[in-house]
Design a protein around this motif. Structure first.
Motif, mmCIF file in Angstrom:
data_model
loop_
_atom_site.group_PDB
_atom_site.id
_atom_site.type_symbol
_atom_site.label_atom_id
_atom_site.label_comp_id
_atom_site.label_asym_id
_atom_site.label_seq_id
_atom_site.Cartn_x
_atom_site.Cartn_y
_atom_site.Cartn_z
ATOM 1 N N GLN A 177 0.830 -1.207 0.000
ATOM 2 C CA GLN A 177 0.000 0.000 0.000
ATOM 3 C C GLN A 177 0.867 1.260 0.000
ATOM 4 O O GLN A 177 0.552 2.243 -0.678
ATOM 5 C CB GLN A 177 -0.921 -0.005 1.214
ATOM 6 N N GLN A 180 2.380 1.724 -3.444
ATOM 7 C CA GLN A 180 1.373 2.238 -4.370
ATOM 8 C C GLN A 180 1.128 3.721 -4.126
ATOM 9 O O GLN A 180 0.959 4.506 -5.061
ATOM 10 C CB GLN A 180 0.074 1.465 -4.216
ATOM 11 N N LEU A 181 1.125 4.096 -2.836
ATOM 12 C CA LEU A 181 0.965 5.517 -2.480
ATOM 13 C C LEU A 181 2.094 6.346 -3.089
ATOM 14 O O LEU A 181 1.854 7.423 -3.648
ATOM 15 C CB LEU A 181 0.976 5.670 -0.959
ATOM 16 N N LYS A 183 3.924 5.642 -5.747
ATOM 17 C CA LYS A 183 3.762 5.712 -7.202
ATOM 18 C C LYS A 183 2.703 6.742 -7.583
ATOM 19 O O LYS A 183 2.892 7.534 -8.507
ATOM 20 C CB LYS A 183 3.379 4.336 -7.751
ATOM 21 N N ASN A 184 1.576 6.719 -6.866
ATOM 22 C CA ASN A 184 0.497 7.673 -7.152
ATOM 23 C C ASN A 184 0.937 9.108 -6.852
ATOM 24 O O ASN A 184 0.614 10.036 -7.596
ATOM 25 C CB ASN A 184 -0.740 7.329 -6.328
ATOM 26 N N ALA A 185 1.682 9.258 -5.751
ATOM 27 C CA ALA A 185 2.158 10.585 -5.370
ATOM 28 C C ALA A 185 3.123 11.124 -6.420
ATOM 29 O O ALA A 185 3.084 12.313 -6.769
ATOM 30 C CB ALA A 185 2.847 10.521 -4.006
ATOM 31 N N GLN A 186 3.989 10.256 -6.938
ATOM 32 C CA GLN A 186 4.955 10.675 -7.954
ATOM 33 C C GLN A 186 4.245 11.182 -9.209
ATOM 34 O O GLN A 186 4.624 12.205 -9.778
ATOM 35 C CB GLN A 186 5.880 9.511 -8.310
ATOM 36 N N LYS A 187 3.199 10.492 -9.624
ATOM 37 C CA LYS A 187 2.430 10.911 -10.797
ATOM 38 C C LYS A 187 1.776 12.274 -10.550
ATOM 39 O O LYS A 187 1.763 13.140 -11.431
ATOM 40 C CB LYS A 187 1.356 9.870 -11.131
ATOM 41 N N SER A 188 1.239 12.449 -9.343
ATOM 42 C CA SER A 188 0.577 13.715 -9.007
ATOM 43 C C SER A 188 1.571 14.866 -8.989
ATOM 44 O O SER A 188 1.270 15.964 -9.464
ATOM 45 C CB SER A 188 -0.101 13.598 -7.636
ATOM 46 N N SER A 192 1.726 18.334 -11.378
ATOM 47 C CA SER A 192 1.319 19.517 -10.624
ATOM 48 C C SER A 192 2.016 20.793 -11.092
ATOM 49 O O SER A 192 2.986 20.746 -11.854
ATOM 50 C CB SER A 192 1.626 19.313 -9.131
#
Length: 209
Positions: A177, A180-181, A183-188, A192
């Motif tokens: 988890q 995954q957090l 990876k998602n944070a990196q995309k955001s 930005s």
């Protein structure tokens, strides 16, 4: 930067802080820029003689938390257009900030167009196996704790720590988890529009190892 040059620069910066007349401020700004330009030219000559290797630059970059933070702040227009904002955010003196910026410039991580300093992107991924990694992690954690102690926990600051007893399958599930957090944070972050510099630290380990 030589000690004598640093002393003169410090005096000029202090006078700039207290000056109020626009002509005096303009005169001081010119003197400061001339002095910095001289340091920049001298540094360019020295760098031509002895250019640092990428591992050496990585060591400098990751063993001084403020160098990395200043570099990040210079990616944001509002901060690179007003260096006073960086001073206030990091609690640095004008002399210390300019020393860090000039170091970044010498190492090719900042460019100067005659008016503003702009951070240059680079790929210096720090692997956990790197000899710098533990030093960087320790220094970063210390600075993070110092910062947290100075500010209140609000919507823009969240601090959490917990110790718990569980089993291996739960550890593995939570770790997935977290990954995954990240990876998602990196995309955001990539998508930005940078307006501030944030810090995210995650520690997850077993006490009995």
């Amino acid at each position: 930067m030589g000690s004598r040059v640093a002393e003169v620069l410090l005096v000029l910066l202090r006078e700039q802080e207290t000056a109020t007349h626009h002509l005096r401020l303009k005169s001081l700004a010119t003197k400061i820029e001339i002095l910095i330009s001289g340091v920049r030219k001298t540094s360019a000559v020295l760098d031509a003689v002895a250019t640092l290797t990428e591992p050496e630059i990585k060591w400098i970059y990751y063993t001084d938390v403020f160098i990395q933070l200043v570099h990040l702040f210079l990616t944001i227009p509002a901060f690179r257009n007003d260096l006073n904002l960086i001073e206030m955010a990091l609690g640095l003196s004008k002399e210390r900030l300019m020393d860090l910026i000039l170091q970044l410039e010498r190492h090719g991580l900042v460019s100067f167009d005659g008016k503003t300093y702009t951070a240059i992107d680079f790929i210096f991924h720090l692997e956990p196996s790197s000899p710098i990694y533990r030093t960087h992690r320790t220094l970063q954690r210390i600075k993070s704790l110092e910062k947290i102690e100075k500010i209140q926990v609000t919507d823009s600051c969240y601090a959490f720590s917990a110790a718990f007893a569980s089993d291996q399958s739960t550890f593995d599930a939570i770790k997935l988890q977290i990954l995954q957090l990240i990876k998602n944070a990196q995309k955001s972050v990539i998508a930005s529009n940078p307006q501030s510099v944030f810090q995210l630290n995650i520690d997850f380990f077993r006490w009995n190892e």
